[in-house]
Scaffold this motif. Structure first.
Motif, PDB file in Angstrom:
ATOM      1  N   ALA A  59      29.910  47.699  36.246  1.00  0.00           N
ATOM      2  CA  ALA A  59      30.453  46.532  36.951  1.00  0.00           C
ATOM      3  C   ALA A  59      30.073  45.240  36.240  1.00  0.00           C
ATOM      4  CB  ALA A  59      29.956  46.517  38.396  1.00  0.00           C
ATOM      5  N   LEU A  63      29.960  45.195  44.919  1.00  0.00           N
ATOM      6  CA  LEU A  63      30.907  44.740  45.934  1.00  0.00           C
ATOM      7  C   LEU A  63      32.011  43.857  45.350  1.00  0.00           C
ATOM      8  CD1 LEU A  63      28.330  43.918  48.754  1.00  0.00           C
ATOM      9  CD2 LEU A  63      30.051  45.744  48.826  1.00  0.00           C
ATOM     10  N   GLY A  64      31.929  43.559  44.060  1.00  0.00           N
ATOM     11  CA  GLY A  64      32.956  42.743  43.419  1.00  0.00           C
ATOM     12  C   GLY A  64      32.905  41.277  43.788  1.00  0.00           C
ATOM     13  N   ALA A  65      31.728  40.792  44.229  1.00  0.00           N
ATOM     14  CA  ALA A  65      31.615  39.418  44.718  1.00  0.00           C
ATOM     15  C   ALA A  65      31.229  38.416  43.639  1.00  0.00           C
ATOM     16  CB  ALA A  65      30.585  39.357  45.858  1.00  0.00           C
ATOM     17  N   THR A 119      39.958  42.944  39.234  1.00  0.00           N
ATOM     18  CA  THR A 119      39.498  44.327  39.203  1.00  0.00           C
ATOM     19  C   THR A 119      39.029  44.745  40.584  1.00  0.00           C
ATOM     20  OG1 THR A 119      38.783  44.006  36.920  1.00  0.00           O
ATOM     21  CG2 THR A 119      37.896  45.916  38.084  1.00  0.00           C
ATOM     22  N   ARG A 139      28.597  37.193  50.837  1.00  0.00           N
ATOM     23  CA  ARG A 139      30.007  37.395  50.470  1.00  0.00           C
ATOM     24  C   ARG A 139      30.879  36.306  51.078  1.00  0.00           C
ATOM     25  NH1 ARG A 139      31.511  43.538  51.727  1.00  0.00           N
ATOM     26  NH2 ARG A 139      33.322  43.123  50.423  1.00  0.00           N
ATOM     27  N   PRO A 182      36.752  46.273  43.335  1.00  0.00           N
ATOM     28  CA  PRO A 182      35.298  46.450  43.341  1.00  0.00           C
ATOM     29  C   PRO A 182      34.911  47.921  43.282  1.00  0.00           C
ATOM     30  CG  PRO A 182      36.093  45.833  45.528  1.00  0.00           C
ATOM     31  CD  PRO A 182      37.253  45.675  44.584  1.00  0.00           C
ATOM     32  N   GLU A 202      32.872  38.011  40.558  1.00  0.00           N
ATOM     33  CA  GLU A 202      33.929  37.720  39.592  1.00  0.00           C
ATOM     34  C   GLU A 202      34.141  36.210  39.469  1.00  0.00           C
ATOM     35  OE1 GLU A 202      35.397  40.214  37.768  1.00  0.00           O
ATOM     36  OE2 GLU A 202      33.804  41.339  38.781  1.00  0.00           O
ATOM     37  N   ARG A 240      32.762  42.410  34.517  1.00  0.00           N
ATOM     38  CA  ARG A 240      32.832  41.201  35.344  1.00  0.00           C
ATOM     39  C   ARG A 240      33.503  40.061  34.591  1.00  0.00           C
ATOM     40  NH1 ARG A 240      29.746  36.431  36.385  1.00  0.00           N
ATOM     41  NH2 ARG A 240      28.361  36.918  34.630  1.00  0.00           N
TER      42      ARG A 240
END
Length: 322
Positions: free
Chosen positions: A31, A125-127, A7, A101, A9, A129, A35
């Protein structure tokens, strides 16, 4: 089977993150809801499945079934911002997020321990997942405060961890026989462990015996003190089914074998104050990781702010110890 695409971010950059926080605060919960989660521990079977189903980069990832490598970043919420001689090293949130990150992107890193504000940033930030997400629960015992041992639960509550779909919690348990504030923290810790067990959520308890020296709180890392703190922590609450220990390496690393015989609870090693001797810390961790109840590492400042500035190198070396 074709793996699902990751997905995108909610916030591709830190600049977007700041804008999103101001304009769409509900994006954090969104988010968290989408996740991709994973088990706390990967077994040999789940590790093989995850690698087979992943990308070429995933297939190159070193796996350590039954072990954990967690990056800790909950220090700022207790006012502990120093790293070595840099008094405000962890105060720059933008720099901390960059370092986190990078650390989380390294092969073999399982997840992160942090306070809500940091985890919210990392969610956007999508960190996070396919990572273990561990919420820091009691941050009220501010570093250097007269009330430091009245360490109240000002961070994540068990229901917060459940609501966000996080994977575990962590609590700090410092005990000074001369400070009545320790009893309040001890009681709150026991009831929190009960609440976490009711949700079937693991809780990592970080116990210390400590004392004040010239007005400053010092953790006692002698073998007898660490043994006593582990015995106390292991006996808290109405069940220990979901309790893990987060323990330091003793002053004399050779004492660790005796120390870790105090409990059958699974344990991870914490990083602690390493200073300039990161190689020495690696050696101590390597030896302690051979003990049967020690299942991994939860390390923060020494990997995020290594003396040589090489975050990736420091993290990769720590992962190799597993």
């Amino acid at each position: 089977m074709t793996p699902a695409r990751p997905t995108a971010p909610a916030a591709p950059s830190v600049r977007d993150l700041v804008r999103l926080r101001a304009e769409r605060p509900e994006a954090i919960a969104e988010a968290a809801a989408r996740r991709k989660r994973r088990p706390l521990l990967r077994t040999a079977d789940t590790a093989d499945t995850a690698v087979t189903a992943g990308t070429a980069s995933d297939r190159a990832r070193p796996t350590h079934p039954g072990r954990l490598m967690i990056i800790a970043a909950d220090h700022p919420a207790r006012g502990a911002l120093a790293v070595g001689d840099r008094a405000l090293a962890m105060a720059n949130r933008f720099e901390l997020l960059q370092r986190l990150r990078l650390a989380l992107s390294r092969p073999g890193v399982d997840g992160v321990l942090a306070s809500a504000d940091v985890l919210d940033d990392l969610l956007l930030l999508g960190a996070l997942e396919d990572k273990v997400v561990m919420g820091s629960m009691n941050r009220g015992g501010l570093a250097g405060a007269t009330f430091e041992l009245d360490d109240r639960f000002t961070g994540h509550r068990p229901e917060d961890l459940v609501r966000h779909g996080f994977d575990a919690g962590k609590l700090l348990l410092r005990i000074d026989h001369d400070d009545p504030g320790s009893l309040d923290t001890l009681h709150a810790a026991a009831r929190t462990i009960d609440a976490m067990a009711a949700h079937r959520l693991p809780v990592f308890v970080e116990p210390f015996l400590c004392r004040r020296v010239d007005g400053r709180l010092r953790n006692d890392l002698g073998a007898a003190a660490v043994i006593t703190s582990i015995a106390i922590a292991s006996g808290l609450a109405g069940t220990s089914a979901y309790t893990w220990l987060k323990v330091p390496v003793t002053e004399d690393p050779d004492d660790m074998a005796q120390v870790m015989e105090t409990s059958t609870l699974p344990a991870v090693l914490l990083g602690g104050e390493v200073g300039d001797d990161l190689d020495g810390a690696y050696g101590k961790w390597r030896e302690a990781l051979r003990l049967p109840t020690v299942r991994g590492l939860v390390v923060g400042r020494s990997l995020l702010y290594p003396v040589d500035g090489d975050v990736a190198g420091a993290v990769d070396t720590a992962v190799s110890l597993l």
